[in-house]
Design a protein around this motif. Structure first.
Motif, mmCIF file in Angstrom:
data_model
loop_
_atom_site.group_PDB
_atom_site.id
_atom_site.type_symbol
_atom_site.label_atom_id
_atom_site.label_comp_id
_atom_site.label_asym_id
_atom_site.label_seq_id
_atom_site.Cartn_x
_atom_site.Cartn_y
_atom_site.Cartn_z
ATOM 1 N N ILE A 69 24.215 -3.143 6.338
ATOM 2 C CA ILE A 69 25.592 -2.870 6.785
ATOM 3 C C ILE A 69 26.481 -2.630 5.559
ATOM 4 C CG2 ILE A 69 27.599 -3.779 8.047
ATOM 5 C CD1 ILE A 69 25.632 -5.450 9.732
ATOM 6 N N PHE A 70 26.276 -3.467 4.538
ATOM 7 C CA PHE A 70 27.072 -3.330 3.312
ATOM 8 C C PHE A 70 26.896 -1.935 2.697
ATOM 9 C CE2 PHE A 70 27.476 -3.507 -1.297
ATOM 10 C CZ PHE A 70 28.726 -4.086 -1.458
ATOM 11 N N TYR A 71 25.645 -1.515 2.503
ATOM 12 C CA TYR A 71 25.428 -0.231 1.810
ATOM 13 C C TYR A 71 25.841 0.975 2.648
ATOM 14 C CZ TYR A 71 23.465 -2.676 -2.123
ATOM 15 O OH TYR A 71 23.325 -3.493 -3.214
ATOM 16 N N PHE A 72 25.637 0.911 3.945
ATOM 17 C CA PHE A 72 26.086 2.035 4.773
ATOM 18 C C PHE A 72 27.625 2.110 4.826
ATOM 19 C CE2 PHE A 72 21.850 2.443 7.124
ATOM 20 C CZ PHE A 72 21.616 3.738 6.674
ATOM 21 N N SER A 73 28.256 0.919 4.883
ATOM 22 C CA SER A 73 29.722 0.972 4.965
ATOM 23 C C SER A 73 30.331 1.376 3.623
ATOM 24 C CB SER A 73 30.304 -0.352 5.484
ATOM 25 O OG SER A 73 29.898 -1.405 4.659
ATOM 26 N N GLU A 74 29.701 0.937 2.517
ATOM 27 C CA GLU A 74 30.166 1.370 1.200
ATOM 28 C C GLU A 74 30.035 2.891 1.050
ATOM 29 O OE1 GLU A 74 32.148 -0.852 -0.218
ATOM 30 O OE2 GLU A 74 31.173 -0.524 -2.154
ATOM 31 N N ALA A 75 28.913 3.418 1.533
ATOM 32 C CA ALA A 75 28.711 4.872 1.451
ATOM 33 C C ALA A 75 29.796 5.586 2.264
ATOM 34 C CB ALA A 75 27.322 5.242 1.965
ATOM 35 N N SER A 76 30.118 5.039 3.430
ATOM 36 C CA SER A 76 31.158 5.664 4.270
ATOM 37 C C SER A 76 32.501 5.656 3.541
ATOM 38 C CB SER A 76 31.291 4.930 5.604
ATOM 39 O OG SER A 76 30.046 4.895 6.254
ATOM 40 N N ARG A 77 32.810 4.517 2.910
ATOM 41 C CA ARG A 77 34.070 4.439 2.155
ATOM 42 C C ARG A 77 34.103 5.502 1.051
ATOM 43 N NH1 ARG A 77 35.022 2.463 -2.812
ATOM 44 N NH2 ARG A 77 33.120 1.229 -2.936
ATOM 45 N N LYS A 78 32.998 5.612 0.327
ATOM 46 C CA LYS A 78 32.967 6.587 -0.768
ATOM 47 C C LYS A 78 33.104 8.016 -0.252
ATOM 48 C CE LYS A 78 30.183 3.593 -3.700
ATOM 49 N NZ LYS A 78 28.801 3.283 -4.062
ATOM 50 N N MET A 79 32.493 8.291 0.898
ATOM 51 C CA MET A 79 32.620 9.642 1.462
ATOM 52 C C MET A 79 34.073 9.971 1.778
ATOM 53 S SD MET A 79 29.372 10.386 3.884
ATOM 54 C CE MET A 79 29.134 8.774 4.549
ATOM 55 N N VAL A 80 34.773 8.991 2.344
ATOM 56 C CA VAL A 80 36.189 9.225 2.644
ATOM 57 C C VAL A 80 36.955 9.459 1.338
ATOM 58 C CG1 VAL A 80 38.286 8.273 3.673
ATOM 59 C CG2 VAL A 80 36.085 7.845 4.761
ATOM 60 N N GLU A 81 36.669 8.625 0.317
ATOM 61 C CA GLU A 81 37.358 8.802 -0.970
ATOM 62 C C GLU A 81 37.112 10.192 -1.547
ATOM 63 O OE1 GLU A 81 37.316 4.139 -2.474
ATOM 64 O OE2 GLU A 81 35.782 5.520 -3.198
ATOM 65 N N GLY A 82 35.855 10.639 -1.477
ATOM 66 C CA GLY A 82 35.513 11.969 -1.996
ATOM 67 C C GLY A 82 36.285 13.049 -1.266
ATOM 68 N N GLU A 83 36.358 12.886 0.032
ATOM 69 C CA GLU A 83 37.042 13.891 0.854
ATOM 70 C C GLU A 83 38.554 13.886 0.561
ATOM 71 O OE1 GLU A 83 34.961 15.747 2.453
ATOM 72 O OE2 GLU A 83 36.068 16.744 4.049
ATOM 73 N N VAL A 84 39.109 12.689 0.335
ATOM 74 C CA VAL A 84 40.545 12.609 0.021
ATOM 75 C C VAL A 84 40.807 13.234 -1.353
ATOM 76 C CG1 VAL A 84 42.499 11.051 -0.442
ATOM 77 C CG2 VAL A 84 40.996 10.610 1.504
ATOM 78 N N LEU A 85 39.931 12.944 -2.326
ATOM 79 C CA LEU A 85 40.099 13.544 -3.661
ATOM 80 C C LEU A 85 40.068 15.063 -3.571
ATOM 81 C CD1 LEU A 85 37.874 11.236 -5.892
ATOM 82 C CD2 LEU A 85 40.352 11.592 -6.110
ATOM 83 N N GLU A 86 39.168 15.566 -2.741
ATOM 84 C CA GLU A 86 39.071 17.020 -2.574
ATOM 85 C C GLU A 86 40.357 17.559 -1.921
ATOM 86 O OE1 GLU A 86 35.159 19.026 -1.543
ATOM 87 O OE2 GLU A 86 36.227 19.086 0.349
ATOM 88 N N ILE B 270 17.880 1.950 1.470
ATOM 89 C CA ILE B 270 17.509 1.247 2.702
ATOM 90 C C ILE B 270 15.987 1.068 2.786
ATOM 91 C CG2 ILE B 270 17.382 1.538 5.244
ATOM 92 C CD1 ILE B 270 20.096 0.535 4.288
ATOM 93 N N GLY B 271 15.241 2.079 2.329
ATOM 94 C CA GLY B 271 13.779 1.972 2.345
ATOM 95 C C GLY B 271 13.304 0.773 1.539
ATOM 96 N N ALA B 272 13.911 0.580 0.356
ATOM 97 C CA ALA B 272 13.521 -0.547 -0.504
ATOM 98 C C ALA B 272 13.946 -1.871 0.116
ATOM 99 C CB ALA B 272 14.128 -0.372 -1.896
ATOM 100 N N ILE B 273 15.106 -1.852 0.797
ATOM 101 C CA ILE B 273 15.567 -3.083 1.466
ATOM 102 C C ILE B 273 14.574 -3.441 2.582
ATOM 103 C CG2 ILE B 273 17.386 -4.052 2.958
ATOM 104 C CD1 ILE B 273 19.455 -2.549 1.254
ATOM 105 N N LEU B 274 14.178 -2.442 3.362
ATOM 106 C CA LEU B 274 13.225 -2.701 4.454
ATOM 107 C C LEU B 274 11.888 -3.191 3.919
ATOM 108 C CD1 LEU B 274 13.786 0.241 6.974
ATOM 109 C CD2 LEU B 274 14.237 -2.194 7.349
ATOM 110 N N LYS C 107 20.863 -6.854 12.409
ATOM 111 C CA LYS C 107 21.298 -8.101 11.747
ATOM 112 C C LYS C 107 20.892 -8.185 10.272
ATOM 113 C CE LYS C 107 21.125 -11.185 15.821
ATOM 114 N NZ LYS C 107 20.222 -10.510 16.743
ATOM 115 N N ASP C 108 21.030 -7.104 9.528
ATOM 116 C CA ASP C 108 20.794 -7.174 8.088
ATOM 117 C C ASP C 108 22.103 -6.802 7.393
ATOM 118 O OD1 ASP C 108 20.210 -6.738 5.418
ATOM 119 O OD2 ASP C 108 18.192 -5.980 5.827
ATOM 120 N N THR C 109 22.788 -7.843 6.858
ATOM 121 C CA THR C 109 24.123 -7.589 6.301
ATOM 122 C C THR C 109 24.069 -6.646 5.095
ATOM 123 O OG1 THR C 109 23.901 -9.618 5.062
ATOM 124 C CG2 THR C 109 25.235 -9.729 7.058
ATOM 125 N N ARG C 110 22.929 -6.644 4.387
ATOM 126 C CA ARG C 110 22.861 -5.760 3.211
ATOM 127 C C ARG C 110 22.852 -4.295 3.638
ATOM 128 N NH1 ARG C 110 18.949 -6.073 -0.409
ATOM 129 N NH2 ARG C 110 20.443 -5.549 -2.019
#
Ligand code: FPP
Ligand code: MG
Length: 324
Positions: free
Chosen positions: A132-149, A181-185, A127-130
Motif C-alpha cells: 500500500i505504501f509503495y503504490f500510494s507513494e507512486a500515485s503521489r509522485k505521478m500527481v506531482e509530475g503531472e502538476v510540474l508539467e 512489488i515482485g521482491a516484496i512478494l 493486508k500488506d502495508t508495504r
C-alpha cells in the motif's frame, strides 16, 4: 527471448489478470463497467507484466497476490490515463475515441476515481502495508509530475534535468513500484527490492522518452493516439528541448514562433520535424532511452541467470524497440 515469448510464458497469469480486471470493474452503476470494458481493450499491460515477472523472478509461488497487484497497478495506470486525457483534451486513446470524447470529462474523472477506490479495497484485502505504501507513494509522485508539467507550459527554457525529473515522477514511479512489488512478494532482501525498483525506474524513464518521441514521429494507426499533441499543448519534451538548445539563432526564433503560436498546422509541424532531423534531436532522444535501458539491464547483474531474468531483460529491450 523476444517479447512474444515473454507473453507466452506469462499467458496463464495474464489471463487471470484480465479476469480480475473484468471482475473488479463490476458495479451496479452500469456506466462504470461500460466505460471499464471499453478501456480494457488495447492496453499493453506493461505494469502487470513487470509485476508478474518480478514476482516469479523473486520466487513468489504460493498464491495469487501477484494477480491482485497486477490488477491494482493497471487500475491506477488507467485512472491516470483517464485523468490525463481530460487534462490533455485527448481525442484518441488505445486506437478508439478517448473516454472523455465519448462520455465527457465528468464521467472520465469519476471512473478514474472509481478505479483508484477499487485499488484501495483490493490492497486492503491483501493486508500488506508495504505494498500500500509503495503504490500510494507512486500515485503521489505521478500527481506531482503531472502538476510540474502543468505549470511549465510553453517553457522552451526548461532544462533536460527538469524534464527527466518530471517523467521520472509521472511515468517511472509506477513502473518502479511494480518491480519492487515482485521482491516484496518474494520476501527478498531490501537490497534486491532496491535493485528491482531502480530497474523499473530506468525502464520507466526510457518508456516515456520513447513515448515523447512517438508524439513527433510515430504512425498514428500504430500507437493508437494522435501525434503532434505535445507541441500544440505547449508540452515541452526532450526532442524539442534538444532541438531548441542546439539550433542556430535563426532556427531558435522560428521554433519560438511556432511553439508560441499555439495553433500548429501540418506545415509548421513538418518544419519542426525537419529541424529535429537536421539537429539530430530524434537520435539524441532515442540514444538517451537506449542508455537508460542499458543501465537498467546492467543493474540486474546480481540476479542469477534464469528464465524470468531473461524475460524481464527482454521487456526492457521491448520498451525501446516497440512501435506502439
Ligand atoms: C501520460 O503522459 C500521463 C501520465 C503518465 C501520468 C498522469 C498522471 C495524472 C493525470 C495524475 C493523476 C494521478 C492519479 C493517481 C489518478 P502523456 O500525456 O505524456 O502520455 P500520453 O501521450 O499517453 O497521453
Ligand atoms: Mg496525455
Amino acid at each position: 527471448m523476444d517479447f512474444g515469448e515473454v507473453l507466452s510464458i506469462l499467458k496463464n497469469d495474464l489471463n487471470k489478470v484480465e479476469a480480475s480486471i473484468k471482475e473488479n470493474f463490476q458495479s451496479d452503476v452500469m456506466l462504470i463497467p461500460t466505460i471499464g470494458n471499453y478501456l480494457s481493450n488495447g492496453g499493453k499491460r506493461i505494469r502487470p507484466i513487470l509485476i508478474l515477472i518480478s514476482s516469479r523472478l523473486c520466487g513468489y509461488n504460493n498464491g495469487d497476490k501477484h494477480i491482485t497487484y497486477s490488477c491494482v497497478a493497471e487500475f491506477i495506470h488507467t485512472a491516470t490515463l483517464l485523468h490525463d486525457d481530460v487534462l490533455d483534451e485527448a481525442e484518441i486513446r488505445r486506437g478508439s475515441p478517448a473516454a472523455n470524447m465519448r462520455w465527457g470529462n465528468e464521467a472520465s474523472v469519476l471512473v478514474g476515481d472509481f478505479l483508484l477506490s477499487r485499488s484501495l479495497t483490493m490492497m486492503a484485502e491483501v493486508k500488506d502495508t508495504r505494498a500500500i505504501f509503495y503504490f500510494s507513494e507512486a500515485s503521489r509522485k505521478m500527481v506531482e509530475g503531472e502538476v510540474l508539467e502543468m505549470i511549465n507550459p510553453f517553457n522552451l527554457n526548461i532544462s533536460e534535468e527538469k524534464y527527466i525529473d518530471i517523467i521520472k515522477r509521472k511515468t517511472a514511479s509506477l513502473m518502479s513500484a511494480s518491480c519492487r512489488i515482485g521482491a516484496i512478494l518474494g520476501k527478498r532482501l531490501s537490497t534486491e527490492e532496491d535493485t528491482l525498483s531502480n530497474f523499473g525506474a530506468k525502464v520507466g524513464i526510457a518508456f516515456q522518452l520513447v513515448d515523447d518521441l512517438f508524439d513527433y514521429i510515430a504512425e498514428e494507426g500504430k500507437i493508437g493516439k494522435e501525434i503532434g499533441k505535445d507541441i500544440t499543448k505547449g508540452k515541452i519534451t526532450l526532442p524539442l528541448i534538444h532541438l531548441y538548445n542546439n539550433a542556430s539563432q535563426k532556427d531558435r526564433k522560428l521554433i519560438e514562433e511556432i511553439v508560441k503560436s499555439g495553433d500548429i498546422q501540418d506545415e509548421d509541424f513538418n518544419k519542426i520535424i525537419d529541424l529535429m532531423k537536421r539537429y539530430r534531436s530524434i537520435d539524441y532522444t532515442m540514444d538517451k532511452a537506449r542508455v537508460y535501458i542499458k543501465e537498467a539491464k546492467e543493474g540486474m547483474s546480481s540476479f542469477n541467470d534464469s528464465l524470468y531474468l531473461n524475460a524481464i531483460l527482454s521487456v526492457a529491450d521491448y520498451i525501446v524497440e516497440r512501435d506502439m
